[in-house]
Design a protein around this motif. Structure first.
Motif, PDB file in Angstrom:
ATOM      1  N   PRO A 237      13.774  -4.767  -3.636  1.00 40.86           N
ATOM      2  CA  PRO A 237      13.947  -3.399  -3.153  1.00 40.86           C
ATOM      3  C   PRO A 237      13.323  -2.384  -4.100  1.00 40.86           C
ATOM      4  O   PRO A 237      13.357  -2.546  -5.318  1.00 40.86           O
ATOM      5  CB  PRO A 237      15.469  -3.237  -3.090  1.00 40.86           C
ATOM      6  CG  PRO A 237      15.995  -4.233  -4.073  1.00 40.86           C
ATOM      7  CD  PRO A 237      15.053  -5.395  -4.013  1.00 40.86           C
ATOM      8  N   HIS A 238      12.763  -1.338  -3.516  1.00 42.78           N
ATOM      9  CA  HIS A 238      12.167  -0.237  -4.263  1.00 42.78           C
ATOM     10  C   HIS A 238      12.872   1.053  -3.875  1.00 42.78           C
ATOM     11  O   HIS A 238      13.184   1.265  -2.698  1.00 42.78           O
ATOM     12  CB  HIS A 238      10.678  -0.110  -3.956  1.00 42.78           C
ATOM     13  CG  HIS A 238       9.829  -1.155  -4.622  1.00 42.78           C
ATOM     14  ND1 HIS A 238       9.964  -2.497  -4.353  1.00 42.78           N
ATOM     15  CD2 HIS A 238       8.842  -1.040  -5.550  1.00 42.78           C
ATOM     16  CE1 HIS A 238       9.083  -3.179  -5.088  1.00 42.78           C
ATOM     17  NE2 HIS A 238       8.404  -2.318  -5.819  1.00 42.78           N
ATOM     18  N   VAL A 239      13.113   1.906  -4.863  1.00 42.96           N
ATOM     19  CA  VAL A 239      13.725   3.214  -4.625  1.00 42.96           C
ATOM     20  C   VAL A 239      12.861   4.268  -5.305  1.00 42.96           C
ATOM     21  O   VAL A 239      12.555   4.151  -6.496  1.00 42.96           O
ATOM     22  CB  VAL A 239      15.166   3.280  -5.172  1.00 42.96           C
ATOM     23  CG1 VAL A 239      15.746   4.682  -4.953  1.00 42.96           C
ATOM     24  CG2 VAL A 239      16.043   2.212  -4.513  1.00 42.96           C
ATOM     25  N   PHE A 240      12.472   5.291  -4.543  1.00 47.46           N
ATOM     26  CA  PHE A 240      11.722   6.417  -5.089  1.00 47.46           C
ATOM     27  C   PHE A 240      12.529   7.690  -4.890  1.00 47.46           C
ATOM     28  O   PHE A 240      13.021   7.969  -3.784  1.00 47.46           O
ATOM     29  CB  PHE A 240      10.363   6.566  -4.390  1.00 47.46           C
ATOM     30  CG  PHE A 240       9.375   5.497  -4.760  1.00 47.46           C
ATOM     31  CD1 PHE A 240       8.537   5.655  -5.859  1.00 47.46           C
ATOM     32  CD2 PHE A 240       9.278   4.330  -4.018  1.00 47.46           C
ATOM     33  CE1 PHE A 240       7.631   4.669  -6.212  1.00 47.46           C
ATOM     34  CE2 PHE A 240       8.374   3.337  -4.360  1.00 47.46           C
ATOM     35  CZ  PHE A 240       7.544   3.506  -5.461  1.00 47.46           C
ATOM     36  N   ALA A 241      12.670   8.469  -5.970  1.00 45.24           N
ATOM     37  CA  ALA A 241      13.400   9.737  -5.910  1.00 45.24           C
ATOM     38  C   ALA A 241      12.417  10.907  -5.913  1.00 45.24           C
ATOM     39  O   ALA A 241      11.233  10.741  -6.211  1.00 45.24           O
ATOM     40  CB  ALA A 241      14.359   9.848  -7.088  1.00 45.24           C
TER      41      ALA A 241
ATOM     42  N   PRO B  83      13.009   6.026   0.183  1.00 47.03           N
ATOM     43  CA  PRO B  83      12.677   7.345  -0.354  1.00 47.03           C
ATOM     44  C   PRO B  83      13.897   8.265  -0.315  1.00 47.03           C
ATOM     45  O   PRO B  83      14.611   8.316   0.691  1.00 47.03           O
ATOM     46  CB  PRO B  83      11.588   7.845   0.604  1.00 47.03           C
ATOM     47  CG  PRO B  83      11.884   7.170   1.900  1.00 47.03           C
ATOM     48  CD  PRO B  83      12.622   5.895   1.598  1.00 47.03           C
ATOM     49  N   ILE B  84      14.151   8.970  -1.407  1.00 44.73           N
ATOM     50  CA  ILE B  84      15.270   9.917  -1.468  1.00 44.73           C
ATOM     51  C   ILE B  84      14.697  11.323  -1.554  1.00 44.73           C
ATOM     52  O   ILE B  84      13.871  11.621  -2.417  1.00 44.73           O
ATOM     53  CB  ILE B  84      16.192   9.634  -2.660  1.00 44.73           C
ATOM     54  CG1 ILE B  84      16.626   8.163  -2.674  1.00 44.73           C
ATOM     55  CG2 ILE B  84      17.422  10.539  -2.602  1.00 44.73           C
ATOM     56  CD1 ILE B  84      17.513   7.792  -3.853  1.00 44.73           C
TER      57      ILE B  84
ATOM     58  N   LYS C  65       0.834  -1.210   0.000  1.00 49.14           N
ATOM     59  CA  LYS C  65       0.000   0.000   0.000  1.00 49.14           C
ATOM     60  C   LYS C  65       0.865   1.255   0.000  1.00 49.14           C
ATOM     61  O   LYS C  65       0.513   2.262  -0.636  1.00 49.14           O
ATOM     62  CB  LYS C  65      -0.934  -0.019   1.202  1.00 49.14           C
ATOM     63  CG  LYS C  65      -2.062  -1.034   1.085  1.00 49.14           C
ATOM     64  CD  LYS C  65      -2.964  -1.001   2.310  1.00 49.14           C
ATOM     65  CE  LYS C  65      -4.114  -1.997   2.155  1.00 49.14           C
ATOM     66  NZ  LYS C  65      -4.978  -2.027   3.366  1.00 49.14           N
ATOM     67  N   THR C  66       1.987   1.207   0.695  1.00 45.07           N
ATOM     68  CA  THR C  66       2.924   2.340   0.674  1.00 45.07           C
ATOM     69  C   THR C  66       3.455   2.570  -0.734  1.00 45.07           C
ATOM     70  O   THR C  66       3.519   3.711  -1.225  1.00 45.07           O
ATOM     71  CB  THR C  66       4.080   2.073   1.649  1.00 45.07           C
ATOM     72  OG1 THR C  66       3.575   2.019   2.981  1.00 45.07           O
ATOM     73  CG2 THR C  66       5.142   3.158   1.557  1.00 45.07           C
ATOM     74  N   ILE C  67       3.827   1.494  -1.416  1.00 49.56           N
ATOM     75  CA  ILE C  67       4.333   1.597  -2.790  1.00 49.56           C
ATOM     76  C   ILE C  67       3.247   2.117  -3.727  1.00 49.56           C
ATOM     77  O   ILE C  67       3.493   2.998  -4.576  1.00 49.56           O
ATOM     78  CB  ILE C  67       4.857   0.227  -3.256  1.00 49.56           C
ATOM     79  CG1 ILE C  67       6.099  -0.168  -2.436  1.00 49.56           C
ATOM     80  CG2 ILE C  67       5.182   0.239  -4.748  1.00 49.56           C
ATOM     81  CD1 ILE C  67       6.538  -1.600  -2.639  1.00 49.56           C
ATOM     82  N   GLU C  68       2.042   1.611  -3.572  1.00 53.35           N
ATOM     83  CA  GLU C  68       0.930   2.069  -4.416  1.00 53.35           C
ATOM     84  C   GLU C  68       0.644   3.550  -4.203  1.00 53.35           C
ATOM     85  O   GLU C  68       0.351   4.285  -5.158  1.00 53.35           O
ATOM     86  CB  GLU C  68      -0.312   1.233  -4.110  1.00 53.35           C
ATOM     87  CG  GLU C  68      -0.209  -0.207  -4.600  1.00 53.35           C
ATOM     88  CD  GLU C  68      -1.289  -1.102  -4.018  1.00 53.35           C
ATOM     89  OE1 GLU C  68      -2.162  -0.569  -3.278  1.00 53.35           O
ATOM     90  OE2 GLU C  68      -1.272  -2.314  -4.286  1.00 53.35           O
ATOM     91  N   ALA C  69       0.736   4.008  -2.962  1.00 58.09           N
ATOM     92  CA  ALA C  69       0.517   5.432  -2.678  1.00 58.09           C
ATOM     93  C   ALA C  69       1.584   6.287  -3.352  1.00 58.09           C
ATOM     94  O   ALA C  69       1.285   7.357  -3.902  1.00 58.09           O
ATOM     95  CB  ALA C  69       0.519   5.668  -1.170  1.00 58.09           C
ATOM     96  N   ALA C  70       2.833   5.826  -3.320  1.00 61.63           N
ATOM     97  CA  ALA C  70       3.912   6.568  -3.973  1.00 61.63           C
ATOM     98  C   ALA C  70       3.691   6.646  -5.475  1.00 61.63           C
ATOM     99  O   ALA C  70       3.878   7.707  -6.099  1.00 61.63           O
ATOM    100  CB  ALA C  70       5.253   5.908  -3.658  1.00 61.63           C
ATOM    101  N   ARG C  71       3.278   5.541  -6.068  1.00 59.44           N
ATOM    102  CA  ARG C  71       3.021   5.538  -7.512  1.00 59.44           C
ATOM    103  C   ARG C  71       1.829   6.430  -7.861  1.00 59.44           C
ATOM    104  O   ARG C  71       1.856   7.166  -8.848  1.00 59.44           O
ATOM    105  CB  ARG C  71       2.767   4.109  -7.974  1.00 59.44           C
ATOM    106  CG  ARG C  71       4.015   3.230  -7.972  1.00 59.44           C
ATOM    107  CD  ARG C  71       3.667   1.763  -8.209  1.00 59.44           C
ATOM    108  NE  ARG C  71       4.867   0.921  -8.285  1.00 59.44           N
ATOM    109  CZ  ARG C  71       4.846  -0.405  -8.236  1.00 59.44           C
ATOM    110  NH1 ARG C  71       3.681  -1.056  -8.113  1.00 59.44           N
ATOM    111  NH2 ARG C  71       5.973  -1.092  -8.329  1.00 59.44           N
TER     112      ARG C  71
END
Length: 511
Positions: free
Chosen positions: A376-380, A400-401, A351-357
């Protein structure tokens, strides 16, 4: 029952780790048994007995009975048992590591690190009996002598989590025992063996007297409130989420007998990379400090805060490093990222990943889960106020960066959270790093190292909503002992009954 817990590990005749441990005996709990699952493949590795309220009463009663005799032992006797426990850890090293892999989803690397930390904690505890010291305050009246005795609190209740189960149980259990207390331990339901029953087996083999350590697996919904509110424990040591910790604090406040509370709660640790940092080194440290144990660590680098001048370079190098991390079976030595502990936790991270997308954040590294193994997932370009990625504890393999304009902005972002457990800053100028670290609102801050650090004899704990109190060394002695002030009047003192004298004089005058 022919399962791993009742047999011990292959080739070893061990305690029946599928039962509760009360008053030195392995007992069938009164509540229904609960399956214990391997988080990687879902297999049931044991059926664990569960304690009910009556079992809990028996555990606290046993602890209360055993504690006084245990406290009366000479410090060297208690120290010897702590040293023997460390020797048992050494002898059973591979068994313990296997259990951590099978039950908690630890990679072999992480399990080995945890074994090392626990054995170090046992050796640390061997020194603590000799650190319980009193004081002689100066006299305040003629002929009066005073002394302050440092005494064990009595019975300690420990509630531990599932992520580093053996370590996060032992760092309360071993010091509390070493300074003369008895302990009742409730491990997390996901890790009843590595969080408690295995520890009971180790101390049993080391010669700890019956009743001094008791382990009661059981769901918090059934015995959690009673565990905290019970009149026997004088200290409750809880490690877990901030939200649950608040509930524990409320229950302690409402208990018939008020208790001391030691809380190690959730974090939102910043890892700050300043423009003059050794970038390759910072990338290596950030990858370790973010993705160790799938990010399921309270002091993990929850946010990566990078100064603008090197931001894009860092993102590129960090993403390249993350793509090389081994993902999959935690038993393989090449695996760095293993399974998430359970389906509920996996769904929360999804759900955290879906919210970021949904918010259009730049996804630099990603992928789909296979079973409970989430790559692993990385969001800039993450906004500093993003609720899911910047203001919440992710507790999963999602990095998260956040871009900072300059050093001052990086410090402001680092402190823009209601939590304050651990932190890190990278710079080639060590004194600059120290000045920066001193201004971070956290219980721990590390210059040119990632935030996952917990060393014997060094204070571990947080500020703000990350907890109360400190673990390890002298701070553990403080947590699990209490002061008693005793005075001796060696010669008679005068007691000025001024009010009574005045009353008597007034009566004579009136007569």
């Amino acid at each position: 029952m022919d399962d791993a817990a009742s047999r011990g590990r292959p080739g070893r005749a061990r305690s029946p780790l599928d039962r509760i441990f009360v008053d030195g005996a392995w007992r069938e709990g009164r509540a229904r048994r609960r399956p214990d699952h391997n988080p990687y493949n879902g297999e049931v590795i044991a059926e664990i007995a569960q304690a009910d309220a009556a079992d809990l009463d028996a555990a606290y009663a046993a602890a209360s009975r055993a504690q006084k005799d245990w406290a009366a032992r000479l410090p060297r006797e208690r120290a010897a048992i702590m040293s023997k426990a460390a020797a048992v850890m050494e002898a059973r090293r591979e068994e313990i590591i296997d259990w951590l892999i099978e039950e908690s989803g630890s990679t072999r690397l992480k399990a080995t690190l945890e074994w090392t930390a626990v054995q170090g904690g046992m050796l640390e505890a061997a020194a603590l009996p000799h650190m319980v010291e009193g004081r002689i305050p100066p006299p305040t009246f003629p002929g009066k002598a005073a002394r302050v005795l440092r005494k064990p609190v009595g019975v300690v209740g420990v509630i531990s989590p599932w992520n580093w189960p053996l370590q996060l149980s032992n760092r309360s259990v071993a010091p509390a025992l070493a300074v003369g207390n008895a302990v009742v331990l409730k491990p997390a339901s996901d890790t009843p063996v590595t969080g408690g029953l295995l520890l009971a087996s180790i101390f049993e083999e080391a010669g700890l007297p019956a009743g001094v350590l008791n382990v009661v697996p059981g769901p918090g919904s059934e015995i959690g409130d009673a565990f905290i509110a019970h009149p026997a424990p004088r200290v409750i040591s809880f490690t877990g989420s901030t939200e649950v910790g608040r509930g524990v604090a409320r229950k302690v406040a409402d208990a018939e007998i008020i208790k001391q509370l030691e809380l190690e709660l959730g974090g939102n640790s910043p890892l700050v990379v300043l423009a003059d940092a050794d970038l390759d080194y910072a990338v290596e440290a950030a990858a370790w400090g973010k993705f160790l144990h799938q990010g399921q660590i309270c002091m993990i680098a929850n946010r990566l805060v990078v100064e603008d001048a090197i931001y894009e370079d860092f993102v590129e190098r960090f993403a390249a490093k993350v793509r090389t991390l081994g993902v999959g079976d935690p038993a393989r030595s090449s695996t760095f990222i293993g399974p998430i502990i359970n389906d509920s936790q996996l769904e929360s991270i999804r759900k955290t990943i879906e919210a970021a997308r949904a918010d259009g954040l730049r996804e630099v590294v990603g992928g789909d889960a296979e079973g409970r193994v989430l790559p692993p997932h990385v969001f800039a370009d993450v906004p500093e106020d993003h609720r899911e990625l910047a203001q919440s504890e992710i507790f999963g393999p999602v990095a998260p960066i956040i871009r900072a304009r300059d050093e001052a902005d990086a410090l402001r972002i680092a402190n823009a959270t209601d939590r304050g457990l651990s932190a890190a800053v990278f710079t080639r100028d060590v004194e600059r790093g120290v000045r920066f670290a001193e201004q971070i609102e956290s219980g721990m801050a590390h210059v040119n190292d990632q935030p996952v650090n917990d060393l014997p004899f060094n204070p571990f704990g947080g500020e703000k909503n990350s907890g109360l109190g400190r673990f390890n060394g002298a701070w553990a002695v403080e947590a699990f002992t209490t002061d008693q002030w005793i005075t001796v009047q060696r010669e008679p003192r005068s007691f000025p009954f001024a009010a009574e004298q005045e009353t008597g004089e007034a009566a004579s005058a009136g007569g």
